[in-house]
Design a protein around this motif. Structure first.
Motif, PDB file in Angstrom:
ATOM      1  N   GLU A  43      95.676  -6.542  96.565  1.00 10.35           N
ATOM      2  CA  GLU A  43      96.505  -5.571  95.833  1.00 10.35           C
ATOM      3  C   GLU A  43      97.502  -6.245  94.899  1.00 10.35           C
ATOM      4  N   ASP A  44      97.962  -7.419  95.275  1.00  8.12           N
ATOM      5  CA  ASP A  44      98.922  -8.114  94.416  1.00  8.12           C
ATOM      6  C   ASP A  44      98.316  -8.526  93.082  1.00  8.12           C
ATOM      7  N   ARG A  45      96.985  -8.590  92.999  1.00  8.84           N
ATOM      8  CA  ARG A  45      96.305  -8.945  91.750  1.00  8.84           C
ATOM      9  C   ARG A  45      96.059  -7.727  90.869  1.00  8.84           C
ATOM     10  N   LEU A  46      96.325  -6.532  91.381  1.00 13.42           N
ATOM     11  CA  LEU A  46      95.945  -5.306  90.684  1.00 13.42           C
ATOM     12  C   LEU A  46      97.130  -4.504  90.163  1.00 13.42           C
ATOM     13  N   THR A  47      98.296  -5.077  90.156  1.00 12.90           N
ATOM     14  CA  THR A  47      99.492  -4.361  89.715  1.00 12.90           C
ATOM     15  C   THR A  47      99.858  -4.739  88.282  1.00 12.90           C
ATOM     16  N   GLY A  48     100.553  -3.815  87.613  1.00 13.19           N
ATOM     17  CA  GLY A  48     101.045  -4.090  86.272  1.00 13.19           C
ATOM     18  C   GLY A  48     100.053  -3.812  85.168  1.00 13.19           C
ATOM     19  N   TYR A  49      99.099  -2.903  85.404  1.00 15.60           N
ATOM     20  CA  TYR A  49      98.059  -2.602  84.412  1.00 15.60           C
ATOM     21  C   TYR A  49      98.231  -1.197  83.840  1.00 15.60           C
ATOM     22  N   ASP A  50      97.827  -1.064  82.578  1.00 15.92           N
ATOM     23  CA  ASP A  50      97.991   0.195  81.840  1.00 15.92           C
ATOM     24  C   ASP A  50      96.752   1.071  81.855  1.00 15.92           C
TER      25      ASP A  50
END
Length: 224
Positions: free
Chosen positions: A59-66
């Protein structure tokens, strides 16, 4: 914008990836899948993840996306309804539920297909399953969600299918593309147009949440 792309090694995903990497306003593309794309680009990041039903460990790799472009899919030929549901409905919802929790301001785009039935009454198993998947995705609290229903997609710029039968079909149909586009333009698009239309809905939205083939082409024609 920062984009997550599922299915980047498939025919549709390859086309979408190309357009994302070419777009000046796309700063990063994270390709998520069971295998690497084999491509190298300064904007491209990859997350090879075997279990596409569970993202708790990444999950830490999947945050901050538009935006998320979900192009993962398989042919229903020879599959039972239960198996097709597992790789269509279950995988799409597993990804979407994780992403909406991590990125509630995200736009989610799902590649469905022309003929998809959202009423659940179709005799075609794939059409019912795709329709149920669309309905479930549209209920999630994303900033926006769009269901793309392309018909015949003409591959461009070296895009190819990983399925041998499909490659043979495209080899036959390829020379006929100009004729098909002239005769039945509402049912013919290209991998380039699909990718550009996806980027358009993230930038500007769309008048409808379910976009048929003609709607996809019309959006792409309006420009970036």
């Amino acid at each position: 914008m920062k984009v997550i792309l599922f299915g980047a090694t498939g025919m549709v995903g390859q086309g979408v990836l190309r357009e994302c990497l070419l777009a000046p306003d796309v700063e990063e593309v994270l390709a998520v899948g069971r295998r690497a794309t084999g491509q190298q680009h300064e904007k491209l990041r990859e997350l090879v993840h075997e279990n596409l039903s569970d993202y708790s460990s990444v999950e830490d790799r999947l945050t901050g996306y538009d935006a998320c472009f979900f192009c993962l899919g398989v042919s229903s030929a020879g599959m039972s309804e239960a198996d097709y549901r597992r790789v269509t409905y279950d995988l799409a919802l597993a990804a979407a539920r994780t992403l909406v929790k991590l990125n509630p301001g995200m736009t989610f785009v799902f590649v469905s297909g022309s003929g998809t039935d959202s009423t659940g009454k179709s005799r075609s198993m794939w059409a019912r399953v795709k329709g149920e998947t669309e309905n479930a995705l549209l209920q999630l609290p994303f900033k926006a969600a769009y269901m793309f229903r392309p018909a015949y997609i003409h591959p461009m710029h070296g895009v190819t299918s990983r399925t041998r039968l499909y490659r043979a079909g495209y080899a036959v149909m390829g020379p006929l593309y100009p004729v098909l586009k002239a005769l039945i333009p509402k049912y013919v698009t290209t991998s380039e147009q699909v990718g550009r239309a996806m980027l358009h809905v993230v930038r500007h939205g769309a008048p409808k949440r379910v976009l048929e083939n003609a709607d996809i082409d019309a959006l792409e024609a309006t420009g970036p």
